[in-house]
Design a protein around this motif. Structure first.
Motif, PDB file in Angstrom:
ATOM      1  N   GLU A  64     -66.361 -34.768 -10.438  1.00 59.19           N
ATOM      2  CA  GLU A  64     -66.221 -35.702 -11.562  1.00 59.19           C
ATOM      3  C   GLU A  64     -65.240 -35.242 -12.623  1.00 59.19           C
ATOM      4  O   GLU A  64     -64.905 -36.004 -13.526  1.00 59.19           O
ATOM      5  CB  GLU A  64     -67.596 -35.957 -12.202  1.00 59.19           C
ATOM      6  N   GLN A 124     -65.058 -45.045  -0.070  1.00 62.23           N
ATOM      7  CA  GLN A 124     -64.675 -44.101  -1.126  1.00 62.23           C
ATOM      8  C   GLN A 124     -63.678 -43.122  -0.522  1.00 62.23           C
ATOM      9  O   GLN A 124     -63.966 -42.477   0.495  1.00 62.23           O
ATOM     10  CB  GLN A 124     -65.889 -43.344  -1.662  1.00 62.23           C
ATOM     11  N   ARG A 163     -73.711 -33.073  -4.515  1.00 60.95           N
ATOM     12  CA  ARG A 163     -73.260 -33.276  -5.899  1.00 60.95           C
ATOM     13  C   ARG A 163     -74.012 -32.408  -6.903  1.00 60.95           C
ATOM     14  O   ARG A 163     -73.439 -31.928  -7.884  1.00 60.95           O
ATOM     15  CB  ARG A 163     -73.455 -34.764  -6.230  1.00 60.95           C
ATOM     16  N   GLN A 211     -64.292 -35.152  -2.861  1.00 64.76           N
ATOM     17  CA  GLN A 211     -64.724 -36.543  -2.961  1.00 64.76           C
ATOM     18  C   GLN A 211     -65.461 -36.710  -4.280  1.00 64.76           C
ATOM     19  O   GLN A 211     -66.313 -35.890  -4.603  1.00 64.76           O
ATOM     20  CB  GLN A 211     -65.655 -36.869  -1.780  1.00 64.76           C
ATOM     21  N   GLY A 212     -65.137 -37.730  -5.015  1.00 62.31           N
ATOM     22  CA  GLY A 212     -65.847 -37.948  -6.275  1.00 62.31           C
ATOM     23  C   GLY A 212     -65.109 -38.921  -7.171  1.00 62.31           C
ATOM     24  O   GLY A 212     -63.947 -39.249  -6.930  1.00 62.31           O
ATOM     25  N   PHE A 213     -65.823 -39.342  -8.213  1.00 63.59           N
ATOM     26  CA  PHE A 213     -65.275 -40.345  -9.126  1.00 63.59           C
ATOM     27  C   PHE A 213     -63.982 -39.874  -9.797  1.00 63.59           C
ATOM     28  O   PHE A 213     -63.184 -40.686 -10.231  1.00 63.59           O
ATOM     29  CB  PHE A 213     -66.317 -40.716 -10.197  1.00 63.59           C
ATOM     30  N   TYR A 214     -63.791 -38.550  -9.918  1.00 67.51           N
ATOM     31  CA  TYR A 214     -62.561 -38.021 -10.507  1.00 67.51           C
ATOM     32  C   TYR A 214     -61.338 -38.524  -9.727  1.00 67.51           C
ATOM     33  O   TYR A 214     -60.288 -38.776 -10.302  1.00 67.51           O
ATOM     34  CB  TYR A 214     -62.601 -36.491 -10.502  1.00 67.51           C
ATOM     35  N   HIS A 259     -61.591 -40.985  -6.594  1.00 63.08           N
ATOM     36  CA  HIS A 259     -61.753 -42.374  -6.138  1.00 63.08           C
ATOM     37  C   HIS A 259     -63.205 -42.800  -6.253  1.00 63.08           C
ATOM     38  O   HIS A 259     -64.103 -42.043  -5.905  1.00 63.08           O
ATOM     39  CB  HIS A 259     -61.331 -42.521  -4.669  1.00 63.08           C
ATOM     40  N   LYS A 260     -63.416 -44.032  -6.706  1.00 64.26           N
ATOM     41  CA  LYS A 260     -64.753 -44.615  -6.682  1.00 64.26           C
ATOM     42  C   LYS A 260     -64.882 -45.489  -5.440  1.00 64.26           C
ATOM     43  O   LYS A 260     -63.873 -45.920  -4.889  1.00 64.26           O
ATOM     44  CB  LYS A 260     -64.954 -45.474  -7.939  1.00 64.26           C
ATOM     45  N   PRO A 261     -66.114 -45.749  -4.976  1.00 65.06           N
ATOM     46  CA  PRO A 261     -66.259 -46.659  -3.836  1.00 65.06           C
ATOM     47  C   PRO A 261     -65.781 -48.064  -4.223  1.00 65.06           C
ATOM     48  O   PRO A 261     -66.083 -48.535  -5.328  1.00 65.06           O
ATOM     49  CB  PRO A 261     -67.770 -46.664  -3.573  1.00 65.06           C
ATOM     50  N   ASN A 283     -76.827 -51.705  -4.627  1.00 70.31           N
ATOM     51  CA  ASN A 283     -76.527 -50.346  -4.156  1.00 70.31           C
ATOM     52  C   ASN A 283     -77.533 -49.878  -3.109  1.00 70.31           C
ATOM     53  O   ASN A 283     -78.685 -50.296  -3.122  1.00 70.31           O
ATOM     54  CB  ASN A 283     -76.508 -49.383  -5.346  1.00 70.31           C
TER      55      ASN A 283
END
Ligand code: C2E
Ligand code: CA
Ligand code: CA
Ligand code: CA
Length: 276
Positions: A238, A44, A202, A255-258, A260-262, A71
């Motif tokens: 996010e 990520q 988070r 770091q976050g889905f906003y 990059h996603k893994p 996961n």
């Protein structure tokens, strides 16, 4: 009558059997998967305040023989309990090393690669050799390695951990406290461990923009980190609003889905090219 007693004892022994047999069979299954190379690294991306890629976190996935992706929440607890987490973690290193060596012309300078390290692994001087072996192909810190240890399983300071930290420091390996805010690390602890990064959990980032007490805790953690000379990484970003807030409060890394996603290694390469 007799039959219900027999039945009850049968149920009881079946229960015990499951209780005793399961951890072992879980270990067997994990060990089998390890031998087949089924624990694979995903990455990520982590960005700086300009949104530029400045690092990545290695997140383990179990890629089963039938192609399913499992996961870590499902298997990491059992892997830690059985101690298999240590060889599982090291099993990802050769592939990661080959990958970053291949990408070396595209890696932004000072790129930090973060690895999650459990408490058990942190009590093993072999960890230093593993890091040294990994880093030897990347001259002059063209890639910086960072070990993340979660605040929930604080590592006791012993002469062994002192030596480990000293040797890691000598080869340029950084230390991050992961999931910060969910455990109970003290100022003294942070200082004696010479922590380089604090990763705000988070759960706190989620509260940004709300009126809850946790939202002001984010500010307190950022202040504290600055005073201790540590860099902050915000986890689980996010939304644009969260990112804006954190950047305005001088959080260095996000770091976050906003952002990059893994993703598997093969898909991560496009992110390097994007920043060229
Ligand atoms: P972690 O170290 O806190 O890793 C961050 C987790 O948050 C990852 O979950 C990531 O996919 C997720 N995440 C990142 N950004 C966002 C976001 O914006 N929103 C949300 N909702 N989630 C986000 P993942 O990959 O499922 O990993 C879960 C946990 O498993 C990790 O939490 C870590 O504790 C453990 N883990 C993963 N890989 C390893 C490993 O190689 N070794 C060890 N010891 N633990 C690992
Ligand atoms: Ca982590
Ligand atoms: Ca250090
Ligand atoms: Ca975390």
């Amino acid at each position: 009558g007799i039959s219900s007693v027999v039945l009850a004892s049968l149920i009881f022994s079946a229960f015990i059997y499951l209780l005793l047999a399961r951890p072992r069979s879980v270990k067997k299954v994990l060990n089998h998967a390890l031998k087949r190379g089924e624990f694979v690294p995903w990455l990520q991306g982590i960005v700086d305040k300009h949104g530029n890629l400045c690092g990545a976190e290695v997140l383990m996935r179990w890629q089963t023989s039938s192609g399913e992706i499992i996961n870590p929440d499902i298997f990491i607890p059992a892997a830690e309990k059985s101690g298999l987490i240590v060889p599982m973690t090291t099993s990802m290193l050769p592939e990661l090393q080959r990958y970053f060596l291949q990408q070396r012309a595209l890696i932004p300078s000072g790129f930090v690669l973060s690895l999650n390290i459990c408490k058990l692994h942190f009590q093993n001087l072999g960890l230093v050799d593993e890091c040294r072996e990994f880093l030897k192909v990347f001259p002059e810190q063209s890639l910086v390695l960072c070990l993340e240890i979660t605040e929930r399983e604080l590592i006791e300071q012993t002469s062994l951990t002192d030596l480990l930290l000293k040797q890691l420091d000598e080869i340029g390996v950084k230390i991050a406290i992961d999931d910060f805010g969910t455990g109970h690390a003290s100022f003294n602890y942070m200082r004696s461990f010479k922590v380089d990064f604090i990763k705000i959990d988070r759960a706190f980032i989620n509260t940004i923009g709300s009126a809850s007490i946790s939202a002001s805790l984010v500010d307190i953690i950022i202040d504290m980190a600055a005073k201790l000379g540590m860099e902050v990484v915000a986890e689980g970003v996010e939304s644009g609003a969260q990112a804006e807030y954190l950047i305005a409060h001088n959080v260095a890394k996000l770091q976050g889905f906003y952002y990059h996603k893994p993703v598997p290694l093969a898909l991560f390469s496009a992110k390097f090219k994007h920043y060229q």
